[in-house]
Design a protein around this motif. Structure first.
Motif, PDB file in Angstrom:
ATOM      1  N   TYR A  11       0.878  -1.129  -0.031  1.00 28.76           N
ATOM      2  CA  TYR A  11      -0.068  -0.045  -0.124  1.00 28.76           C
ATOM      3  C   TYR A  11       1.030   1.084   0.159  1.00 28.76           C
ATOM      4  N   GLU A  12       1.978   1.105   0.731  1.00 27.17           N
ATOM      5  CA  GLU A  12       3.062   2.344   0.675  1.00 27.17           C
ATOM      6  C   GLU A  12       3.435   2.797  -0.620  1.00 27.17           C
ATOM      7  N   GLN A  13       3.928   1.631  -1.507  1.00 27.72           N
ATOM      8  CA  GLN A  13       4.497   1.756  -2.582  1.00 27.72           C
ATOM      9  C   GLN A  13       3.353   2.226  -3.419  1.00 27.72           C
ATOM     10  N   VAL A  14       2.160   1.762  -3.391  1.00 26.86           N
ATOM     11  CA  VAL A  14       1.106   2.398  -4.535  1.00 26.86           C
ATOM     12  C   VAL A  14       0.853   3.831  -4.158  1.00 26.86           C
ATOM     13  N   GLN A  15       0.702   4.111  -2.798  1.00 32.03           N
ATOM     14  CA  GLN A  15       0.646   5.446  -2.524  1.00 32.03           C
ATOM     15  C   GLN A  15       1.462   6.261  -2.874  1.00 32.03           C
ATOM     16  N   SER A  16       2.736   5.949  -2.844  1.00 30.22           N
ATOM     17  CA  SER A  16       3.966   6.734  -3.541  1.00 30.22           C
ATOM     18  C   SER A  16       4.017   6.584  -4.942  1.00 30.22           C
ATOM     19  N   ALA A  84     -22.732  13.144 -14.314  1.00 29.03           N
ATOM     20  CA  ALA A  84     -21.409  13.829 -14.838  1.00 29.03           C
ATOM     21  C   ALA A  84     -20.076  13.075 -13.965  1.00 29.03           C
ATOM     22  N   TYR A  85     -20.332  12.675 -12.646  1.00 28.51           N
ATOM     23  CA  TYR A  85     -19.172  12.156 -12.162  1.00 28.51           C
ATOM     24  C   TYR A  85     -18.912  10.712 -12.695  1.00 28.51           C
ATOM     25  N   SER A  86     -20.147   9.987 -12.897  1.00 29.91           N
ATOM     26  CA  SER A  86     -20.099   8.634 -13.317  1.00 29.91           C
ATOM     27  C   SER A  86     -19.340   8.742 -14.599  1.00 29.91           C
ATOM     28  N   ARG A  87     -19.577   9.643 -15.339  1.00 31.38           N
ATOM     29  CA  ARG A  87     -18.892   9.661 -16.711  1.00 31.38           C
ATOM     30  C   ARG A  87     -17.707   9.819 -16.634  1.00 31.38           C
ATOM     31  N   HIS A  88     -17.384  10.934 -15.701  1.00 29.93           N
ATOM     32  CA  HIS A  88     -15.505  11.344 -15.715  1.00 29.93           C
ATOM     33  C   HIS A  88     -15.059  10.155 -14.910  1.00 29.93           C
ATOM     34  N   ALA A  89     -15.552   9.240 -14.069  1.00 27.09           N
ATOM     35  CA  ALA A  89     -14.754   8.374 -13.214  1.00 27.09           C
ATOM     36  C   ALA A  89     -14.483   6.994 -14.533  1.00 27.09           C
ATOM     37  N   GLU A  90     -15.592   7.026 -15.381  1.00 26.12           N
ATOM     38  CA  GLU A  90     -15.458   6.075 -16.193  1.00 26.12           C
ATOM     39  C   GLU A  90     -14.543   6.119 -17.133  1.00 26.12           C
ATOM     40  N   LYS A  91     -14.203   7.484 -17.606  1.00 29.75           N
ATOM     41  CA  LYS A  91     -13.431   7.861 -18.499  1.00 29.75           C
ATOM     42  C   LYS A  91     -11.868   8.044 -18.077  1.00 29.75           C
ATOM     43  N   LYS A  92     -11.811   8.728 -17.013  1.00 29.78           N
ATOM     44  CA  LYS A  92     -10.448   9.190 -16.392  1.00 29.78           C
ATOM     45  C   LYS A  92      -9.979   8.699 -15.169  1.00 29.78           C
ATOM     46  N   LEU A  93     -10.933   7.905 -14.426  1.00 35.57           N
ATOM     47  CA  LEU A  93     -10.502   7.388 -12.966  1.00 35.57           C
ATOM     48  C   LEU A  93     -10.406   6.016 -13.320  1.00 35.57           C
ATOM     49  N   ASP A  94     -11.304   5.319 -13.448  1.00 34.95           N
ATOM     50  CA  ASP A  94     -11.440   3.763 -13.790  1.00 34.95           C
ATOM     51  C   ASP A  94     -10.235   3.198 -14.344  1.00 34.95           C
ATOM     52  N   PRO A  95      -9.765   3.563 -15.516  1.00 33.56           N
ATOM     53  CA  PRO A  95      -8.663   3.119 -16.221  1.00 33.56           C
ATOM     54  C   PRO A  95      -7.336   2.892 -15.496  1.00 33.56           C
ATOM     55  N   ILE A  96      -6.928   4.091 -14.982  1.00 35.21           N
ATOM     56  CA  ILE A  96      -6.016   4.173 -13.828  1.00 35.21           C
ATOM     57  C   ILE A  96      -6.273   3.197 -12.774  1.00 35.21           C
ATOM     58  N   ALA A  97      -7.281   3.466 -12.110  1.00 37.62           N
ATOM     59  CA  ALA A  97      -7.500   2.467 -10.973  1.00 37.62           C
ATOM     60  C   ALA A  97      -7.512   0.982 -11.354  1.00 37.62           C
ATOM     61  N   ASP A  98      -7.990   0.531 -12.553  1.00 38.14           N
ATOM     62  CA  ASP A  98      -7.768  -0.761 -13.034  1.00 38.14           C
ATOM     63  C   ASP A  98      -6.282  -1.228 -13.340  1.00 38.14           C
ATOM     64  N   GLU A  99      -5.548  -0.068 -14.033  1.00 42.18           N
ATOM     65  CA  GLU A  99      -4.065  -0.378 -13.947  1.00 42.18           C
ATOM     66  C   GLU A  99      -3.407  -0.709 -12.562  1.00 42.18           C
ATOM     67  N   ILE A 100      -3.793   0.146 -11.667  1.00 43.03           N
ATOM     68  CA  ILE A 100      -3.111   0.102 -10.435  1.00 43.03           C
ATOM     69  C   ILE A 100      -3.668  -1.262  -9.705  1.00 43.03           C
ATOM     70  N   ILE A 104      -1.099  -4.568  -8.610  1.00 39.28           N
ATOM     71  CA  ILE A 104      -0.885  -4.998  -7.260  1.00 39.28           C
ATOM     72  C   ILE A 104      -1.180  -6.423  -7.240  1.00 39.28           C
ATOM     73  N   GLU A 105      -2.214  -6.992  -8.031  1.00 35.71           N
ATOM     74  CA  GLU A 105      -2.826  -8.337  -8.033  1.00 35.71           C
ATOM     75  C   GLU A 105      -1.424  -9.067  -8.685  1.00 35.71           C
ATOM     76  N   GLY A 106      -0.534  -8.548  -9.777  1.00 32.25           N
ATOM     77  CA  GLY A 106       0.464  -9.264 -10.287  1.00 32.25           C
ATOM     78  C   GLY A 106       1.433  -9.317  -9.381  1.00 32.25           C
ATOM     79  N   LYS A 107       1.714  -8.275  -8.697  1.00 29.10           N
ATOM     80  CA  LYS A 107       2.922  -8.334  -7.734  1.00 29.10           C
ATOM     81  C   LYS A 107       2.669  -9.467  -6.171  1.00 29.10           C
TER      82      LYS A 107
END
Length: 109
Positions: A11-16, A84-100, A104-107
Motif C-alpha cells: 500500500y505504501e508503494q502504491v500510494q507513492s 457527470a461524475y459517473s462519466r468522468h470516473a469511467e473515462k478518467k479514473l477507472d482506467p488508472i484504478a484498473d491499471e493499479i 498490485i494483483e500481479g505483484k
C-alpha cells in the motif's frame, strides 16, 4: 501466508507511485470544484429563501413560483452531477484504478 508488514508495504508503494498520484489529482481536480459549485448553488437557494422571499414568491406559471423551480432544480442538478461524475470516473479514473489494481494483483501472486 502474507504478513501484515507485506500488505502495508504494498500500500505504501502504491500510494507513492506516480500513477496513484495521478489518480488522486484527477479525482480532486473534478471533485473539489464541483463540490464548491454545488455548495454555492445550494446555499444560494437557502439564502434566497431566507432573505429574498418576495423574489422567491414570484409566480411564474399558475401556482408555480421561483422557489419551487429552484427546489426542483436542486434535485435535477444533484442527479446531473452524479451522472457527470459517473462519466468522468469511467473515462478518467477507472482506467488508472484498473491499471493499479492489475499491478498490485500481479505483484501479490
Amino acid at each position: 501466508m502474507k504478513t501484515r508488514q507485506h500488505d502495508s508495504s504494498v500500500y505504501e508503494q502504491v500510494q507513492s507511485s506516480e500513477r496513484f498520484q495521478e489518480l488522486k489529482r484527477r479525482f480532486r481536480a473534478w471533485t473539489f470544484p464541483m463540490t464548491v459549485a454545488f455548495l454555492v448553488w445550494y446555499l444560494l437557494y437557502v439564502v434566497l429563501s431566507g432573505w429574498a422571499r418576495d423574489f422567491m414568491g414570484i409566480k411564474v406559471l399558475g401556482n408555480i413560483n421561483v422557489a419551487l423551480i429552484f427546489g426542483v432544480l436542486q434535485f435535477v442538478s444533484t442527479f446531473g452531477i452524479a451522472w457527470a461524475y459517473s462519466r468522468h470516473a469511467e473515462k478518467k479514473l477507472d482506467p488508472i484504478a484498473d491499471e493499479i489494481r492489475h499491478d498490485i494483483e500481479g505483484k501479490s501472486e
